[in-house]
Scaffold this motif. Sequence first.
Motif, PDB file in Angstrom:
ATOM      1  N   MET A  91       0.816  -1.358  -0.113  1.00 36.55           N
ATOM      2  CA  MET A  91      -0.131  -0.072  -0.036  1.00 36.55           C
ATOM      3  C   MET A  91       0.878   1.326  -0.209  1.00 36.55           C
ATOM      4  O   MET A  91       0.387   2.216  -0.620  1.00 36.55           O
ATOM      5  CB  MET A  91      -0.959   0.034   1.255  1.00 36.55           C
ATOM      6  N   LYS A  92       1.960   1.347   0.759  1.00 37.89           N
ATOM      7  CA  LYS A  92       2.941   2.266   0.608  1.00 37.89           C
ATOM      8  C   LYS A  92       3.511   2.604  -0.568  1.00 37.89           C
ATOM      9  O   LYS A  92       3.728   3.588  -1.092  1.00 37.89           O
ATOM     10  CB  LYS A  92       4.245   2.285   1.903  1.00 37.89           C
ATOM     11  N   LEU A  93       3.833   1.645  -1.306  1.00 33.31           N
ATOM     12  CA  LEU A  93       4.403   1.488  -2.512  1.00 33.31           C
ATOM     13  C   LEU A  93       3.594   2.128  -3.570  1.00 33.31           C
ATOM     14  O   LEU A  93       3.741   3.078  -4.534  1.00 33.31           O
ATOM     15  CB  LEU A  93       5.166   0.192  -3.076  1.00 33.31           C
ATOM     16  N   ALA A  94       2.163   1.875  -3.264  1.00 25.43           N
ATOM     17  CA  ALA A  94       1.247   2.188  -4.336  1.00 25.43           C
ATOM     18  C   ALA A  94       1.028   3.781  -4.009  1.00 25.43           C
ATOM     19  O   ALA A  94       0.723   4.443  -5.023  1.00 25.43           O
ATOM     20  CB  ALA A  94      -0.264   1.478  -3.921  1.00 25.43           C
ATOM     21  N   ALA A  95       1.013   4.147  -2.694  1.00 20.51           N
ATOM     22  CA  ALA A  95       0.912   5.723  -2.681  1.00 20.51           C
ATOM     23  C   ALA A  95       1.917   6.257  -3.201  1.00 20.51           C
ATOM     24  O   ALA A  95       1.733   7.465  -3.876  1.00 20.51           O
ATOM     25  CB  ALA A  95       1.042   5.822  -1.152  1.00 20.51           C
ATOM     26  N   ALA A  96       3.348   5.945  -3.115  1.00 20.47           N
ATOM     27  CA  ALA A  96       4.333   6.533  -3.728  1.00 20.47           C
ATOM     28  C   ALA A  96       4.231   6.557  -5.109  1.00 20.47           C
ATOM     29  O   ALA A  96       4.500   7.656  -5.896  1.00 20.47           O
ATOM     30  CB  ALA A  96       5.627   5.830  -3.305  1.00 20.47           C
ATOM     31  N   ASP A  97       3.749   5.481  -5.993  1.00 17.27           N
ATOM     32  CA  ASP A  97       3.582   5.614  -7.293  1.00 17.27           C
ATOM     33  C   ASP A  97       2.203   6.774  -7.669  1.00 17.27           C
ATOM     34  O   ASP A  97       2.511   7.156  -8.825  1.00 17.27           O
ATOM     35  CB  ASP A  97       2.858   4.423  -7.864  1.00 17.27           C
ATOM     36  N   ALA A  98       1.403   6.638  -6.868  1.00 13.82           N
ATOM     37  CA  ALA A  98       0.138   7.638  -7.062  1.00 13.82           C
ATOM     38  C   ALA A  98       0.693   8.972  -7.216  1.00 13.82           C
ATOM     39  O   ALA A  98       0.266   9.751  -8.211  1.00 13.82           O
ATOM     40  CB  ALA A  98      -0.832   7.583  -6.265  1.00 13.82           C
ATOM     41  N   ILE A  99       1.437   9.382  -6.365  1.00 17.43           N
ATOM     42  CA  ILE A  99       2.015  10.611  -6.190  1.00 17.43           C
ATOM     43  C   ILE A  99       2.897  11.008  -7.509  1.00 17.43           C
ATOM     44  O   ILE A  99       2.813  12.221  -7.955  1.00 17.43           O
ATOM     45  CB  ILE A  99       2.814  10.955  -4.888  1.00 17.43           C
ATOM     46  N   PHE A 100       3.740  10.138  -7.656  1.00 16.69           N
ATOM     47  CA  PHE A 100       4.632  10.360  -8.822  1.00 16.69           C
ATOM     48  C   PHE A 100       3.578  10.498 -10.116  1.00 16.69           C
ATOM     49  O   PHE A 100       4.114  11.268 -11.046  1.00 16.69           O
ATOM     50  CB  PHE A 100       5.639   9.085  -9.217  1.00 16.69           C
ATOM     51  N   GLN A 101       2.676   9.588 -10.255  1.00 18.30           N
ATOM     52  CA  GLN A 101       1.931   9.595 -11.600  1.00 18.30           C
ATOM     53  C   GLN A 101       1.244  11.056 -11.656  1.00 18.30           C
ATOM     54  O   GLN A 101       1.111  11.759 -12.859  1.00 18.30           O
ATOM     55  CB  GLN A 101       0.819   8.677 -11.588  1.00 18.30           C
ATOM     56  N   VAL A 102       0.735  11.719 -10.588  1.00 24.20           N
ATOM     57  CA  VAL A 102       0.494  13.171 -10.691  1.00 24.20           C
ATOM     58  C   VAL A 102       1.395  14.097 -11.244  1.00 24.20           C
ATOM     59  O   VAL A 102       0.871  15.083 -12.074  1.00 24.20           O
ATOM     60  CB  VAL A 102      -0.282  13.444  -9.124  1.00 24.20           C
ATOM     61  N   ALA A 103       2.606  13.927 -10.499  1.00 25.53           N
ATOM     62  CA  ALA A 103       3.542  14.777 -11.024  1.00 25.53           C
ATOM     63  C   ALA A 103       4.020  14.547 -12.388  1.00 25.53           C
ATOM     64  O   ALA A 103       4.434  15.332 -13.212  1.00 25.53           O
ATOM     65  CB  ALA A 103       4.928  14.655  -9.824  1.00 25.53           C
TER      66      ALA A 103
END
Length: 389
Positions: free
Chosen positions: A342-354
């Motif tokens: 879940m933490k890795l998924a959160a990091a990926d989501a933040i990156f995808q917005v950027a």
Amino acid sequence: MSNEANNQVTDEDVFSGHEGGKLSVEVPRQIANQRDLSIAYTPGVAKVSRAIAAEPALAERYTWAHRVVAVVSDGSAVLGLGDIGASASLPVMEGKSALFRSFAGLNSIPLVLNTNDVDEIVETLVRLRPSFGAVNLEDISAPRCFELEERVIEALDCPVMHDDQHGTAIVVLAALRGALAVEGREMNQLRVVISGAGAAGVACARILRNAGVGEVTMLDSKGIIHPGRAGLNAIKEQLAAETNASGLRGGLEDALAGADVFIGLSGSTITEAELATMHSGAIVFALSNPDPEIHPEVAARYARVVATGRSDFPNQINNVLAFPGVFRGALDAGARKISDRMKLAAADAIFQVAAEDLHPERIVPSALDPRVAPAVSAAVEKAAHDESA
């Protein structure tokens, strides 16, 4: 590079913004007449209480507890202020609760405890469990924070996260992915130096290794952490076994020579001469607040991508990009734990917005970007459902 002149805040602004506290209780249904009163309180409320007593699961539907995050601190490691105690930490916890509400629509209650004893904190939260649905541990000193988080997770059947560890790690990973996308480099090619082996440093080392970083070298106040070094606690002994594959010894100068990434989380300083020994096109995250390990304008002479923890320079590494969406996603999924996935998924989501508008001075979204929390929440919820499938 600095936008400081446009964001001046006076002492008067700060104190007036905190006067009377930053939180209040909202009543979503009006109590304007006798009928409203009879429904909200006696005698109507007794029917609901009897129903929950007979079927405890109904509390999820008829109380707010399952959507309330308890923000818990003992005041032992508050911001850069250190061990200032429970009462002095309360403004910080109120602020955290305000961010939960503003960014994720979650109700939150700050709980500051007059004890540093791990057993007492765990017992307190176990006894209070019917009153909340998740626990955000905050500003608790290392190494106690590691034991405390582990034991609270084990004791409670709800999402628990120490944000100083994992919120920081999630955003650092997202920012590193953004920086690598800008530079056209791969995670497995990197040697990362992390200065600081406290809560944030340990969590960053772990999430970066889980994400596939080639090599991580850790330092504390005594230098590079390596097997056999005297005075290592249990956490650092584990780090010594898992990091520093090149077998480096010495201090920051020795660690930085030829390194690709520097992540500062200790309040120490890095000199221009030390920075100059890093790999060409280095990435520098000088995250100590209020004073970065090296001034961003100096770092930019050698590094193509520079990030700090401050809002008056580009690329702010701010935990608010992570924790509201992480908890919202975990609660929406009905998850009992916040997992590494879940933490890795959160990091990926933040990156995808950027990723929609990447630039050396924009490797993460703004802390105020309204797209971030919903994206993180959705990604965390999906990861939780995938794990339970």
